[in-house]
Write a protein that holds these residues in place. Sequence first.
Motif, mmCIF file in Angstrom:
data_model
loop_
_atom_site.group_PDB
_atom_site.id
_atom_site.type_symbol
_atom_site.label_atom_id
_atom_site.label_comp_id
_atom_site.label_asym_id
_atom_site.label_seq_id
_atom_site.Cartn_x
_atom_site.Cartn_y
_atom_site.Cartn_z
ATOM 1 N N GLY A 1 0.808 -1.205 0.000
ATOM 2 C CA GLY A 1 0.000 0.000 0.000
ATOM 3 C C GLY A 1 0.843 1.258 0.000
ATOM 4 N N ASN A 2 0.279 2.318 0.513
ATOM 5 C CA ASN A 2 0.958 3.615 0.516
ATOM 6 C C ASN A 2 1.584 3.883 1.882
ATOM 7 O OD1 ASN A 2 0.148 4.250 -2.183
ATOM 8 N ND2 ASN A 2 -1.899 4.606 -1.388
ATOM 9 N N MET A 3 2.704 3.198 2.126
ATOM 10 C CA MET A 3 3.402 3.359 3.389
ATOM 11 C C MET A 3 4.081 4.726 3.466
ATOM 12 S SD MET A 3 5.181 -0.408 3.751
ATOM 13 C CE MET A 3 6.067 0.092 5.234
ATOM 14 N N LEU A 4 4.446 5.119 4.682
ATOM 15 C CA LEU A 4 5.135 6.383 4.910
ATOM 16 C C LEU A 4 6.432 6.088 5.656
ATOM 17 C CD1 LEU A 4 4.204 9.337 4.283
ATOM 18 C CD2 LEU A 4 3.698 9.553 6.720
ATOM 19 N N GLY A 5 7.482 6.841 5.320
ATOM 20 C CA GLY A 5 8.764 6.664 5.986
ATOM 21 C C GLY A 5 9.299 7.976 6.527
ATOM 22 N N ILE A 6 10.146 7.895 7.550
ATOM 23 C CA ILE A 6 10.826 9.062 8.112
ATOM 24 C C ILE A 6 12.291 8.715 8.339
ATOM 25 C CG2 ILE A 6 10.849 10.836 9.912
ATOM 26 C CD1 ILE A 6 8.138 9.880 10.821
ATOM 27 N N ALA A 7 13.160 9.592 7.899
ATOM 28 C CA ALA A 7 14.560 9.524 8.308
ATOM 29 C C ALA A 7 14.738 10.555 9.416
ATOM 30 C CB ALA A 7 15.486 9.811 7.138
ATOM 31 N N HIS A 8 15.101 10.071 10.605
ATOM 32 C CA HIS A 8 15.295 10.966 11.749
ATOM 33 C C HIS A 8 16.778 11.329 11.845
ATOM 34 C CE1 HIS A 8 11.316 9.729 13.222
ATOM 35 N NE2 HIS A 8 11.699 8.479 13.083
ATOM 36 N N MET A 9 17.089 12.622 11.839
ATOM 37 C CA MET A 9 18.462 13.064 12.053
ATOM 38 C C MET A 9 18.519 13.804 13.385
ATOM 39 S SD MET A 9 19.343 13.936 8.122
ATOM 40 C CE MET A 9 17.606 13.922 7.703
ATOM 41 N N VAL A 10 19.124 13.145 14.368
ATOM 42 C CA VAL A 10 19.114 13.623 15.747
ATOM 43 C C VAL A 10 20.525 14.029 16.167
ATOM 44 C CG1 VAL A 10 18.595 12.998 18.135
ATOM 45 C CG2 VAL A 10 17.194 12.072 16.266
ATOM 46 N N PRO A 11 20.702 15.226 16.706
ATOM 47 C CA PRO A 11 22.027 15.627 17.194
ATOM 48 C C PRO A 11 22.571 14.620 18.210
ATOM 49 C CG PRO A 11 20.567 17.524 17.143
ATOM 50 C CD PRO A 11 19.714 16.316 16.861
ATOM 51 N N GLN A 12 23.856 14.338 18.131
ATOM 52 C CA GLN A 12 24.438 13.347 19.035
ATOM 53 C C GLN A 12 24.277 13.727 20.498
ATOM 54 O OE1 GLN A 12 28.493 12.663 17.690
ATOM 55 N NE2 GLN A 12 27.847 10.877 16.502
ATOM 56 N N ARG A 13 24.193 15.024 20.796
ATOM 57 C CA ARG A 13 24.034 15.431 22.190
ATOM 58 C C ARG A 13 22.676 15.023 22.753
ATOM 59 N NH1 ARG A 13 22.916 20.113 19.276
ATOM 60 N NH2 ARG A 13 21.121 21.384 19.993
ATOM 61 N N PHE A 14 21.722 14.675 21.866
ATOM 62 C CA PHE A 14 20.406 14.238 22.301
ATOM 63 C C PHE A 14 20.261 12.717 22.261
ATOM 64 C CE2 PHE A 14 18.607 18.474 20.541
ATOM 65 C CZ PHE A 14 18.932 19.123 21.728
ATOM 66 N N SER A 15 21.337 12.007 22.030
ATOM 67 C CA SER A 15 21.277 10.547 21.887
ATOM 68 C C SER A 15 20.647 9.904 23.121
ATOM 69 C CB SER A 15 22.682 9.987 21.680
ATOM 70 O OG SER A 15 22.634 8.578 21.524
ATOM 71 N N GLY A 16 19.627 9.092 22.904
ATOM 72 C CA GLY A 16 18.970 8.375 23.984
ATOM 73 C C GLY A 16 17.898 9.155 24.707
#
Length: 315
Positions: A91-106
Amino acid sequence: MSDVVEGFDPLFYRPCIFAMMSGLSYGTAITVNNGLRTGPHATNFELSMSFFDDAGKHLVTTDVLHELAPGEIIKIDTRDVLKKLKITPRGNMLGIAHMVPQRFSGLTSVTVTRAELMAHVSSSDDFIEFRQEPKGVITGVAYQMGPQNDSRFNKTRTTLLQAPKAIVTENVDTLFALINASTTIDYTDVAHMEYWLVDPAGNKVARGEITVPPWSCRFVSVRDLLIENNLLDEFIAQGGLGMILGLSRDSGLVPISMTMNLDTGAIACDHTLPPMYYFTTWGGQRRIEANARLYETFFATAEQNELKEDARVGA
């Protein structure tokens, strides 16, 4: 409005949100970049991905897949990622690439500034590439995406779609992909859009409505709209060219225009620029007033306008 935003999900610090097109037999690859090479907001990013099914159900958010240094660019074929996740595109799936600053890891909640988010948006131009299966026809579109449907950034949620390239012939259709996204995985708001197909003389040809569930992508087909109104042959005979004018009064939808060759599967993609690119005074109260006037003059029925006039007279 304060420049500081508290309680922000870092997964949406610098997202790339895209339609998967699997329902039209396309595979999707994305090329994303860490555009800020220098300056106070330059940072190393950790990249992960999320996927949603055709109904907008969250399927998975991956662990960190890649790290991007300032200025670094990477291309990811989502077919490879989905294969490793053992997810079959449907079907018509949706995707996201998340780019998170390393200082926010976890972290799941952080404090950010609007200025830093917009600095990354303005420096990024992600390229979404669609490969038709099995013919191998490749097309794509580049765009930027800021926070969507979040009252901390926009007091009103509206979308004005102006697309003057609605082309329909014997073997061509024009599709408009509409993405309903936000800044939290648990976003639940359904979006609605009304639209008119207008001919080159400015005459209204056919009207339609569409509902877009949260975290999903839905397609408006100009060809289907004409068929539903028994106007396909007449529209083609008059040149097959028109404009779609759409208005959503409850959501900020992301529209992408796609003109498809029905024989080869080839698609010419484009994004539609928001009104601020055409009207420097767009925004705030002017935006509210302009959308209200557009609705009254273009979308409201005669009965609705009569009721409003009766209410004004009664007052």
